[in-house]
Design a protein around this motif. Sequence first.
Motif, PDB file in Angstrom:
ATOM      1  N   LEU A   1      34.751  61.015  47.380  1.00 23.80           N
ATOM      2  CA  LEU A   1      36.140  61.037  46.910  1.00 23.80           C
ATOM      3  C   LEU A   1      37.059  61.575  47.993  1.00 23.80           C
ATOM      4  O   LEU A   1      36.650  62.408  48.805  1.00 23.80           O
ATOM      5  N   ARG A   2      38.296  61.141  47.955  1.00 25.78           N
ATOM      6  CA  ARG A   2      39.316  61.650  48.878  1.00 25.78           C
ATOM      7  C   ARG A   2      39.707  63.074  48.473  1.00 25.78           C
ATOM      8  O   ARG A   2      39.788  63.389  47.285  1.00 25.78           O
ATOM      9  N   VAL A   3      39.965  63.914  49.469  1.00 22.44           N
ATOM     10  CA  VAL A   3      40.520  65.237  49.178  1.00 22.44           C
ATOM     11  C   VAL A   3      42.010  65.032  48.871  1.00 22.44           C
ATOM     12  O   VAL A   3      42.769  64.559  49.714  1.00 22.44           O
TER      13      VAL A   3
ATOM     14  N   SER B   1      40.228  64.960  40.514  1.00 26.72           N
ATOM     15  CA  SER B   1      39.949  63.529  40.558  1.00 26.72           C
ATOM     16  C   SER B   1      39.835  62.886  39.185  1.00 26.72           C
ATOM     17  O   SER B   1      38.873  63.114  38.449  1.00 26.72           O
ATOM     18  N   ARG B   2      40.792  62.037  38.876  1.00 26.14           N
ATOM     19  CA  ARG B   2      40.713  61.243  37.645  1.00 26.14           C
ATOM     20  C   ARG B   2      39.584  60.219  37.749  1.00 26.14           C
ATOM     21  O   ARG B   2      39.033  59.777  36.748  1.00 26.14           O
ATOM     22  N   VAL B   3      39.233  59.833  38.991  1.00 22.94           N
ATOM     23  CA  VAL B   3      38.126  58.891  39.178  1.00 22.94           C
ATOM     24  C   VAL B   3      36.812  59.562  38.768  1.00 22.94           C
ATOM     25  O   VAL B   3      35.994  58.979  38.047  1.00 22.94           O
TER      26      VAL B   3
ATOM     27  N   GLU C   1      42.568  60.699  33.945  1.00 21.32           N
ATOM     28  CA  GLU C   1      41.623  59.572  33.869  1.00 21.32           C
ATOM     29  C   GLU C   1      42.101  58.348  34.639  1.00 21.32           C
ATOM     30  O   GLU C   1      43.296  58.174  34.895  1.00 21.32           O
ATOM     31  N   HIS C   2      41.150  57.496  34.961  1.00 23.79           N
ATOM     32  CA  HIS C   2      41.419  56.227  35.649  1.00 23.79           C
ATOM     33  C   HIS C   2      40.349  55.239  35.167  1.00 23.79           C
ATOM     34  O   HIS C   2      39.415  54.900  35.883  1.00 23.79           O
ATOM     35  N   PRO C   3      40.491  54.814  33.887  1.00 28.70           N
ATOM     36  CA  PRO C   3      39.375  54.078  33.266  1.00 28.70           C
ATOM     37  C   PRO C   3      39.006  52.763  33.959  1.00 28.70           C
ATOM     38  O   PRO C   3      37.808  52.433  34.027  1.00 28.70           O
TER      39      PRO C   3
HETATM   40  C1  NCD Z   1      42.359  56.760  43.415  1.00 30.91           C
HETATM   41  C2  NCD Z   1      43.512  57.143  42.534  1.00 30.91           C
HETATM   42  O1  NCD Z   1      44.664  56.842  42.819  1.00 30.91           O
HETATM   43  O2  NCD Z   1      43.211  57.730  41.516  1.00 30.91           O
HETATM   44  N1  NCD Z   1      42.491  55.570  44.076  1.00 30.91           N
HETATM   45  C3  NCD Z   1      42.353  54.385  43.428  1.00 30.91           C
HETATM   46  O3  NCD Z   1      42.956  54.140  42.412  1.00 30.91           O
HETATM   47  N2  NCD Z   1      41.503  53.490  43.952  1.00 30.91           N
HETATM   48  C4  NCD Z   1      41.806  57.884  44.184  1.00 30.91           C
HETATM   49  C5  NCD Z   1      42.650  58.573  45.211  1.00 30.91           C
HETATM   50  O4  NCD Z   1      43.869  58.502  45.223  1.00 30.91           O
HETATM   51  O5  NCD Z   1      42.039  59.240  46.050  1.00 30.91           O
END
Ligand code: NCD
Length: 321
Positions: A227-229, A170-172, A130-132
């Motif tokens: 999202l980034r790979v 992806s935690r995002v 997660e990345h709240p």
């Molecule tokens: C992301 C992460 O680190 O979770 N970036 C971020 O925090 N803005 C996504 C990623 O690394 O691609």
Amino acid sequence: MTHLLTAAMPRDAAIALLDLAEDMHQIQDRQVKKLPALRGRTVVNLFFEDSTRTRSSFEIAGKWLSADVINVSGKGSSASKGESLRDTGLTIAAMGVDGVVVRSGSSGAPALLADWIGRPVVNAGDGTHEHPTQALLDAFALRRRIHGDAARGKGLDGVRVAIVGDIAHSRVARSNALLLPALGAEVTLVGPPAFLPPGAGPTRLGVRATTDLDAVIAERPDALMLLRVQLERQTGAVVPSAAEYITGWSLTDERLARLGDEARIMHPGPMNRGLEISSRAADADASTILEQVTAGVSVRMAVLYSLLASDHPSSADGGSR
Ligand code: NCD
């Protein structure tokens, strides 16, 4: 709120945080960007993984609230000498800090730290979990794009958001798939089969999942989040080549033209231009990418204030995690 470990929260709690972030956002227009709310409080940013925007925006957020902010990174700390997370956390807590912001490659590390150190902990990204604060800032930026200065009190009811890319790692994506529906949005996860959570269809996150980006674009979503790979998190799955990825799942100039002018283009950063997103898409008027970065400071101010300000009603209520 005692800690912020997850983006799973009731609608009212999310809107209250977003509204508080709106209050904090006003500081962006001031010449002197300083509020006294956290004077005398100390926050440690404990980052075991690389970061540009998350770490610096937590630092700016703490400083604009007048907290003392100390950055500790994995490289260069005793963690690289073999110290455990528990010992590192207890060591930092023993110095009398009031709160810890932690980023770790290990899913679940912030929750463990919260149990060990007895101080408010903010999850700044844990592994593939997660990345709240990212989900909160995404919601904030999107709500502002849609409602402008009249955003306060509003959710994202009926807003259709497609999240495209490496969903599995992806935690995002995970935090957004929890938060955005709580605010009333409809989320669709899009990606190659190897990047979708197991059992695509209505996924375990309770949102729609599909491999067909072009079909999703034909539905004219209100926002497309790329999202980034995450090459550093691949664990032997059969991943598409860059050329295959671009053909199937990149927001290319050609897909941008089909998307229409109304859809907002989002990306949490860091971007790989030319891979998941074309430069034209990243720099388009519809792009909210830099607004998301600005929102990050306001949202993180709201989170730190909620957890640490002595005059904030929730800071001592022992409430939700
Ligand atoms: C992301 C992460 O680190 O979770 N970036 C971020 O925090 N803005 C996504 C990623 O690394 O691609």
